[in-house]
Design a protein around this motif. Structure first.
Motif, PDB file in Angstrom:
ATOM      1  N   ARG A  43      36.245  27.891  77.807  1.00 50.70           N
ATOM      2  CA  ARG A  43      36.760  27.223  76.736  1.00 50.70           C
ATOM      3  C   ARG A  43      38.647  27.400  77.435  1.00 50.70           C
ATOM      4  O   ARG A  43      39.111  27.707  77.677  1.00 50.70           O
ATOM      5  N   TYR A  44      38.723  25.294  77.199  1.00 54.47           N
ATOM      6  CA  TYR A  44      40.498  25.396  78.016  1.00 54.47           C
ATOM      7  C   TYR A  44      41.632  24.968  76.524  1.00 54.47           C
ATOM      8  O   TYR A  44      41.275  24.264  75.797  1.00 54.47           O
ATOM      9  N   PRO A  45      42.660  25.657  76.801  1.00 53.67           N
ATOM     10  CA  PRO A  45      43.800  25.392  75.777  1.00 53.67           C
ATOM     11  C   PRO A  45      43.954  23.288  75.731  1.00 53.67           C
ATOM     12  O   PRO A  45      43.490  22.594  76.512  1.00 53.67           O
ATOM     13  N   ARG A  46      43.945  23.018  74.583  1.00 57.01           N
ATOM     14  CA  ARG A  46      44.112  21.550  74.234  1.00 57.01           C
ATOM     15  C   ARG A  46      45.031  21.059  74.977  1.00 57.01           C
ATOM     16  O   ARG A  46      44.611  20.288  75.491  1.00 57.01           O
ATOM     17  N   ASP A  47      46.176  21.554  75.673  1.00 55.45           N
ATOM     18  CA  ASP A  47      47.146  21.429  76.852  1.00 55.45           C
ATOM     19  C   ASP A  47      46.363  20.990  77.982  1.00 55.45           C
ATOM     20  O   ASP A  47      47.551  19.993  78.891  1.00 55.45           O
ATOM     21  N   THR A  48      45.184  20.961  78.187  1.00 58.01           N
ATOM     22  CA  THR A  48      44.987  20.675  79.718  1.00 58.01           C
ATOM     23  C   THR A  48      44.401  19.903  80.036  1.00 58.01           C
ATOM     24  O   THR A  48      44.324  18.634  80.744  1.00 58.01           O
ATOM     25  N   LEU A  49      44.321  18.536  78.380  1.00 54.88           N
ATOM     26  CA  LEU A  49      44.096  17.704  79.020  1.00 54.88           C
ATOM     27  C   LEU A  49      45.272  16.894  79.157  1.00 54.88           C
ATOM     28  O   LEU A  49      45.147  15.816  80.466  1.00 54.88           O
ATOM     29  N   ARG A  50      46.634  17.052  79.344  1.00 62.21           N
ATOM     30  CA  ARG A  50      47.833  16.308  79.998  1.00 62.21           C
ATOM     31  C   ARG A  50      47.830  17.083  81.003  1.00 62.21           C
ATOM     32  O   ARG A  50      48.168  16.266  81.717  1.00 62.21           O
ATOM     33  N   ARG A  51      47.354  17.803  81.519  1.00 59.96           N
ATOM     34  CA  ARG A  51      47.311  18.412  83.234  1.00 59.96           C
ATOM     35  C   ARG A  51      46.350  17.380  84.023  1.00 59.96           C
ATOM     36  O   ARG A  51      46.660  17.138  84.823  1.00 59.96           O
TER      37      ARG A  51
END
Length: 156
Positions: A43-51
């Motif tokens: 499970r990835y935090p949503r801010d991983t999209l920005r990374r």
């Protein structure tokens, strides 16, 4: 289905446009991080999209992943880059990109003079053999580098 602001690897892949295998690779390189559920699913935090967006943007302009990992690690606490962070990161990479652009321009402008014979030791090859320094190492295709050759001559 997305839960608690976290994304599964499939959701992250779909939302980012990056293959699951690439996301796993990024994770092994320390570029992104996940938590495991009780069922051992990522499970990835949503801010991983920005990374991931920063990683992909850097890749598109030719920045090596090791350089991206170093820059992201410099943010501390595994946080996601902000717009200001991206400005600082991209400014650091500017000189490297300028050098690549100059190199590609030189290649484009001298391409018809150096490709074809395979020798790369011709005096006229301004790109791969400036000042014919490779002639000291013998005939034939010796090497192709991005900078002027500096290796000492081999003994014959």
């Amino acid at each position: 289905m997305e839960s608690h602001g976290e994304l599964s690897v499939g959701e992250l892949a779909q939302r980012s446009g990056v293959a699951v295998s690439a996301l796993h690779f990024y994770e092994t390189k320390g570029l992104i991080h996940s938590q495991r559920t009780a069922g051992n699913q990522r499970r990835y935090p949503r801010d991983t999209l920005r990374r991931v967006a920063v990683i992909r943007a850097a890749q598109r302009v030719g920045i090596p992943l090791a350089t991206v990992a170093e820059a992201l690690a410099g943010l501390g606490d595994g946080r996601t880059p902000t717009r200001a962070d991206w400005t600082r990161l991209s400014a650091r990479w500017r000189s490297e990109l300028d050098a690549r652009i100059a190199q590609l321009s030189l290649l484009r402008d001298t391409l018809d003079d150096c490709i074809g014979c395979g020798c790369l030791s011709l005096k006229r090859c301004r790109l791969a053999n400036p000042a014919d320094v490779l002639s000291e190492q013998g005939d034939g295709a010796l090497r192709w580098t991005t900078t002027a050759p500096t290796r000492k001559a081999r003994s014959r």
